[in-house]
Design a protein around this motif. Structure first.
Motif, PDB file in Angstrom:
ATOM      1  N   ILE B  84       0.820  -1.210   0.000  1.00 50.72           N
ATOM      2  CA  ILE B  84       0.000   0.000   0.000  1.00 50.72           C
ATOM      3  C   ILE B  84       0.856   1.263   0.000  1.00 50.72           C
ATOM      4  O   ILE B  84       0.602   2.208  -0.739  1.00 50.72           O
ATOM      5  CB  ILE B  84      -0.950  -0.010   1.208  1.00 50.72           C
ATOM      6  CG1 ILE B  84      -2.051  -1.031   0.960  1.00 50.72           C
ATOM      7  CG2 ILE B  84      -1.535   1.363   1.464  1.00 50.72           C
ATOM      8  CD1 ILE B  84      -3.019  -1.195   2.096  1.00 50.72           C
ATOM      9  N   GLU B  85       1.906   1.250   0.806  1.00 50.25           N
ATOM     10  CA  GLU B  85       2.742   2.447   0.869  1.00 50.25           C
ATOM     11  C   GLU B  85       3.485   2.688  -0.437  1.00 50.25           C
ATOM     12  O   GLU B  85       3.592   3.813  -0.909  1.00 50.25           O
ATOM     13  CB  GLU B  85       3.739   2.318   2.018  1.00 50.25           C
ATOM     14  CG  GLU B  85       3.020   2.356   3.347  1.00 50.25           C
ATOM     15  CD  GLU B  85       3.942   2.709   4.500  1.00 50.25           C
ATOM     16  OE1 GLU B  85       5.173   2.706   4.319  1.00 50.25           O
ATOM     17  OE2 GLU B  85       3.396   2.984   5.593  1.00 50.25           O
ATOM     18  N   GLU B  86       3.985   1.618  -0.993  1.00 54.33           N
ATOM     19  CA  GLU B  86       4.713   1.743  -2.253  1.00 54.33           C
ATOM     20  C   GLU B  86       3.761   2.221  -3.360  1.00 54.33           C
ATOM     21  O   GLU B  86       4.119   3.068  -4.180  1.00 54.33           O
ATOM     22  CB  GLU B  86       5.317   0.383  -2.621  1.00 54.33           C
ATOM     23  CG  GLU B  86       6.343   0.417  -3.714  1.00 54.33           C
ATOM     24  CD  GLU B  86       7.631   1.103  -3.291  1.00 54.33           C
ATOM     25  OE1 GLU B  86       7.882   1.204  -2.066  1.00 54.33           O
ATOM     26  OE2 GLU B  86       8.372   1.550  -4.188  1.00 54.33           O
ATOM     27  N   ALA B  87       2.569   1.675  -3.359  1.00 53.75           N
ATOM     28  CA  ALA B  87       1.586   2.045  -4.382  1.00 53.75           C
ATOM     29  C   ALA B  87       1.219   3.522  -4.264  1.00 53.75           C
ATOM     30  O   ALA B  87       1.160   4.244  -5.258  1.00 53.75           O
ATOM     31  CB  ALA B  87       0.339   1.188  -4.240  1.00 53.75           C
ATOM     32  N   GLU B  88       1.005   3.944  -3.035  1.00 48.37           N
ATOM     33  CA  GLU B  88       0.595   5.321  -2.786  1.00 48.37           C
ATOM     34  C   GLU B  88       1.629   6.308  -3.338  1.00 48.37           C
ATOM     35  O   GLU B  88       1.276   7.319  -3.927  1.00 48.37           O
ATOM     36  CB  GLU B  88       0.431   5.517  -1.280  1.00 48.37           C
ATOM     37  CG  GLU B  88      -0.586   6.583  -0.915  1.00 48.37           C
ATOM     38  CD  GLU B  88      -0.709   6.722   0.596  1.00 48.37           C
ATOM     39  OE1 GLU B  88      -0.409   5.743   1.309  1.00 48.37           O
ATOM     40  OE2 GLU B  88      -1.074   7.816   1.042  1.00 48.37           O
ATOM     41  N   LYS B  89       2.907   5.952  -3.132  1.00 53.96           N
ATOM     42  CA  LYS B  89       3.976   6.811  -3.639  1.00 53.96           C
ATOM     43  C   LYS B  89       3.853   7.033  -5.137  1.00 53.96           C
ATOM     44  O   LYS B  89       4.223   8.072  -5.652  1.00 53.96           O
ATOM     45  CB  LYS B  89       5.341   6.159  -3.370  1.00 53.96           C
ATOM     46  CG  LYS B  89       5.927   6.509  -2.028  1.00 53.96           C
ATOM     47  CD  LYS B  89       7.362   5.991  -1.954  1.00 53.96           C
ATOM     48  CE  LYS B  89       7.669   5.508  -0.558  1.00 53.96           C
ATOM     49  NZ  LYS B  89       8.790   4.545  -0.537  1.00 53.96           N
ATOM     50  N   LYS B  90       3.391   6.014  -5.838  1.00 52.38           N
ATOM     51  CA  LYS B  90       3.292   6.126  -7.291  1.00 52.38           C
ATOM     52  C   LYS B  90       1.899   6.558  -7.720  1.00 52.38           C
ATOM     53  O   LYS B  90       1.535   6.451  -8.891  1.00 52.38           O
ATOM     54  CB  LYS B  90       3.621   4.781  -7.927  1.00 52.38           C
ATOM     55  CG  LYS B  90       4.898   4.167  -7.395  1.00 52.38           C
ATOM     56  CD  LYS B  90       5.670   3.468  -8.488  1.00 52.38           C
ATOM     57  CE  LYS B  90       6.942   2.888  -7.906  1.00 52.38           C
ATOM     58  NZ  LYS B  90       7.878   2.410  -8.907  1.00 52.38           N
ATOM     59  N   GLY B  91       1.095   6.974  -6.760  1.00 56.23           N
ATOM     60  CA  GLY B  91      -0.237   7.451  -7.111  1.00 56.23           C
ATOM     61  C   GLY B  91      -1.253   6.359  -7.367  1.00 56.23           C
ATOM     62  O   GLY B  91      -2.262   6.593  -8.017  1.00 56.23           O
ATOM     63  N   TYR B  92      -0.979   5.173  -6.870  1.00 50.74           N
ATOM     64  CA  TYR B  92      -1.927   4.075  -7.061  1.00 50.74           C
ATOM     65  C   TYR B  92      -2.665   3.759  -5.767  1.00 50.74           C
ATOM     66  O   TYR B  92      -2.102   3.871  -4.676  1.00 50.74           O
ATOM     67  CB  TYR B  92      -1.184   2.819  -7.519  1.00 50.74           C
ATOM     68  CG  TYR B  92      -0.910   2.810  -8.999  1.00 50.74           C
ATOM     69  CD1 TYR B  92      -1.588   1.937  -9.841  1.00 50.74           C
ATOM     70  CD2 TYR B  92       0.010   3.690  -9.562  1.00 50.74           C
ATOM     71  CE1 TYR B  92      -1.351   1.941 -11.198  1.00 50.74           C
ATOM     72  CE2 TYR B  92       0.254   3.705 -10.924  1.00 50.74           C
ATOM     73  CZ  TYR B  92      -0.431   2.822 -11.745  1.00 50.74           C
ATOM     74  OH  TYR B  92      -0.213   2.822 -13.086  1.00 50.74           O
ATOM     75  N   LEU B  93      -3.901   3.352  -5.913  1.00 50.91           N
ATOM     76  CA  LEU B  93      -4.680   2.929  -4.756  1.00 50.91           C
ATOM     77  C   LEU B  93      -4.898   1.415  -4.841  1.00 50.91           C
ATOM     78  O   LEU B  93      -4.881   0.839  -5.920  1.00 50.91           O
ATOM     79  CB  LEU B  93      -6.011   3.674  -4.719  1.00 50.91           C
ATOM     80  CG  LEU B  93      -6.190   4.722  -3.614  1.00 50.91           C
ATOM     81  CD1 LEU B  93      -4.916   5.430  -3.234  1.00 50.91           C
ATOM     82  CD2 LEU B  93      -7.252   5.726  -3.982  1.00 50.91           C
ATOM     83  N   VAL B  94      -5.076   0.796  -3.685  1.00 49.81           N
ATOM     84  CA  VAL B  94      -5.091  -0.662  -3.618  1.00 49.81           C
ATOM     85  C   VAL B  94      -6.418  -1.212  -3.096  1.00 49.81           C
ATOM     86  O   VAL B  94      -6.877  -0.817  -2.032  1.00 49.81           O
ATOM     87  CB  VAL B  94      -3.967  -1.148  -2.669  1.00 49.81           C
ATOM     88  CG1 VAL B  94      -3.944  -2.667  -2.595  1.00 49.81           C
ATOM     89  CG2 VAL B  94      -2.621  -0.609  -3.113  1.00 49.81           C
ATOM     90  N   PHE B  95      -7.015  -2.108  -3.853  1.00 50.36           N
ATOM     91  CA  PHE B  95      -8.174  -2.852  -3.363  1.00 50.36           C
ATOM     92  C   PHE B  95      -7.679  -4.084  -2.631  1.00 50.36           C
ATOM     93  O   PHE B  95      -6.946  -4.892  -3.200  1.00 50.36           O
ATOM     94  CB  PHE B  95      -9.054  -3.344  -4.512  1.00 50.36           C
ATOM     95  CG  PHE B  95      -9.871  -2.273  -5.162  1.00 50.36           C
ATOM     96  CD1 PHE B  95     -10.765  -1.511  -4.435  1.00 50.36           C
ATOM     97  CD2 PHE B  95      -9.768  -2.045  -6.527  1.00 50.36           C
ATOM     98  CE1 PHE B  95     -11.536  -0.528  -5.050  1.00 50.36           C
ATOM     99  CE2 PHE B  95     -10.533  -1.070  -7.148  1.00 50.36           C
ATOM    100  CZ  PHE B  95     -11.419  -0.304  -6.411  1.00 50.36           C
ATOM    101  N   THR B  96      -8.078  -4.246  -1.386  1.00 51.15           N
ATOM    102  CA  THR B  96      -7.633  -5.398  -0.616  1.00 51.15           C
ATOM    103  C   THR B  96      -8.765  -6.409  -0.462  1.00 51.15           C
ATOM    104  O   THR B  96      -9.889  -6.041  -0.147  1.00 51.15           O
ATOM    105  CB  THR B  96      -7.195  -4.952   0.787  1.00 51.15           C
ATOM    106  OG1 THR B  96      -6.255  -3.909   0.660  1.00 51.15           O
ATOM    107  CG2 THR B  96      -6.572  -6.105   1.547  1.00 51.15           C
ATOM    108  N   LEU B  97      -8.462  -7.672  -0.685  1.00 49.40           N
ATOM    109  CA  LEU B  97      -9.453  -8.733  -0.516  1.00 49.40           C
ATOM    110  C   LEU B  97      -8.825  -9.908   0.200  1.00 49.40           C
ATOM    111  O   LEU B  97      -7.633 -10.167   0.047  1.00 49.40           O
ATOM    112  CB  LEU B  97      -9.971  -9.192  -1.877  1.00 49.40           C
ATOM    113  CG  LEU B  97     -10.846  -8.171  -2.615  1.00 49.40           C
ATOM    114  CD1 LEU B  97     -10.972  -8.532  -4.071  1.00 49.40           C
ATOM    115  CD2 LEU B  97     -12.213  -8.105  -1.971  1.00 49.40           C
TER     116      LEU B  97
END
Lengths: 340, 340
Positions: B84-97
């Motif tokens: 999640i943190e890495e994704a956020e840095k690149k402007g991505y949001l994460v769906f968690t399941l």
DNA sequence: CTGAAAGCGCTTACAG
DNA sequence: CTGAAAGCGCTTACAG
């Protein structure tokens, strides 16, 4: 491979996109033969609807956002898991974000979620919380918002909490009933409402049982860690050999204290009784096992989501919605770190 | 309150939507005065771009999906937090399941994510894993896929793992070097590759040190719990009083064994040494503290995401992408449940 | 029962 | 430097 669209199905079948869309959605004004052929073709081509297009058209994303201080934290991960499962049942997907206890991050994350046009936001607030302008922004934006566990009293929105004051009161009362006369409190940081409330519950229990409050028995955690519990236990015992009870703001802190007393050979619960707060797994496997207050994380997640959904409908129709606060019951878990 | 759109800004300023869009995106073919007035107006109206529309237009959602067996699980929550943190840095949001170890759920969840047109999927597989048709579907769909930790060898995609075999080998070798001669293994379930590999590492270490493999010293966990560790320790010690080492497939199991031996007064590590696997927090706070293999969850999450990003670009351009497997190093953490 | 048309809010190739 | 137009993939009010 490009994704299959309604258009692809329509042109294969020589009918309109409208007909395909209606057939797939089970509208009644489509002939059975059209419907059947559309469904067959959709299957054959492995059609999956593009929800981005659907979202743009219908103005809802079937998506919600959640911001918690930390993911690697048993309580929050339980809440998260409750939320995700409940959301999935209703066809919603969840964006998860962690604030790392930073308001600056919270602000950014709210903007991200608002950009994504999530249908609602669930939050447990960072500790250093005096600024709520970002929460107000969510509300002004008419995006449903539900706060849980770490909330702010000064914002007018729905909330799901436990009664920290009463739960703490019950925990300390349990210590007193089991014979403790001199009880210390390892409290949480000064800001968050729930650590304040637990502290107040501690004081009220003493008061109701005619035990004089002694500030020198109260230690304040900054980070709420195992280490703090260990250190405070050491200091406390150095100054007050006759201490016979400790109420810790969190299980981790209690576990740290137990570790110290185990080390120096002080008997728990015979000499000193200890009770924690939250009911983390760790408390059940240490020795002696830890008495604690069960904080229903999973249930809290589910409730928070249900509240959010209730808020989504009126808001969509532009109706007024009256925020609601749900208080979940807690339970004292008696294990071997307290008597009887 | 309706959300502000480009059109609103355009009409207020009496210019075209095109100009507004370009100004906001900093295109060079816009006059400074236009740009400035657009930016000022956007601010005034609290404009936030509707990413649903952007997504539809640009054909990417800046969104990824992650499926893990369980969220309330320290290792996975660490991985999740890294992602999640890495994704956020690149402007991505994460769906968690979470799949709850069910393949049926995994299948549904993959369909959900594909519907949402996520730009990539990260997964750690359910244990009962023989069916990989849903993974193949993701690949056929040209959606980048990276597996981590619990992977399938028979699917051709990128992976991030540790070397379970070697890590287990090192753990058991540590026991042997510290003097253990009769070593038991509490292994994981029969299916998952990593529990197989850890078992193989155990056998290899015995073999390389001329210790005869004795199947009666191997117990198989079904659920990998504290209770199993406790029960197996009891059974094992009932049959083999001379046992002097245990390698457990997971820390929780090791902690269960420690609890049993503490209870009956068997000294750890003097009489029996115990080593776990994963380096969960709990191992650091029990007594004696648990020696273990550190499994870098946070780092694994970050690496998996980086690998996914590397795969996203070629796929978008329709280029071929060659899957890659990254093996992260592990480390033996020596604490007080093993000698020296 | 069927389909043409408008529109959700953007981006971008193109013409001027 | 500016803007009209097309189009991403859907849904739905409307006309026939």
């Amino acid at each position: 491979m490009r994704q299959i669209t309604l258009k692809d199905i329509a042109s294969k079948l020589n009918i309109s996109v409208t007909a395909v869309s209606k057939a797939l959605k089970g509208y009644s004004d489509v002939s059975k033969s059209t419907r059947d052929s559309v469904i067959a073709m959709a299957e054959e081509l492995h059609y999956t609807p593009n929800s981005v297009a659907v979202n743009l058209r219908t103005q809802q994303t079937k998506t919600i956002g959640i911001i918690i201080p930390s993911i690697v934290h048993q309580f929050f991960s339980k809440v998260l898991s409750g939320i995700i499962e409940e959301a999935e049942k209703k066809g919603y997907l969840v964006f998860t974000l962690q604030s790392n206890e930073s308001i600056a991050l919270e602000k950014k994350q709210i903007d991200l979620l608002l950009n994504k046009r999530v249908d609602g936001i669930l939050m447990s607030l960072a500790t250093e919380n005096n600024d709520i302008s970002h929460l107000q922004k969510v509300i002004d934006n008419k995006t449903p918002l539900v706060l849980f566990d770490k909330i702010s009293k000064i914002i007018n929105c729905s909330k799901v909490v436990i009664d920290d004051r009463e739960s703490a009161y019950n925990a300390v009362t349990h210590l007193i009933k089991s014979g403790c006369k001199k009880i210390s409190h390892f409290r949480g940081p000064l800001n968050p409402q729930n650590s304040i409330d637990r502290y107040l519950g501690y004081r009220k229990a003493l008061e109701d049982n005619q035990i004089k409050y002694d500030p020198s028995l109260v230690y304040t955690c900054e980070a709420v860690t195992f280490e703090e519990g260990y250190e405070f236990a050491k200091k406390l015992y150095g100054q007050h050999k006759d201490i016979d009870g400790i109420f810790a703001v969190a299980d981790l802190v209690a576990v740290g204290a137990i570790a110290y007393f185990n080390e120096i050979g002080v008997k728990i619960p015979n000499q000193i009784s200890i009770i924690g707060f939250s009911n983390w797994f760790i408390g059940s496997v240490i020795s002696p096992s830890l008495s604690t207050v069960d904080q229903p994380g999973y249930k809290m997640g589910k409730k928070a989501l249900k509240l959010l959904f209730k808020e989504m409908n009126p808001k969509k129709k532009g109706e007024e919605f009256i925020p609601k606060t749900i208080v979940l019951p807690t339970e004292i878990i008696k294990r071997n770190s307290t008597l009887n």
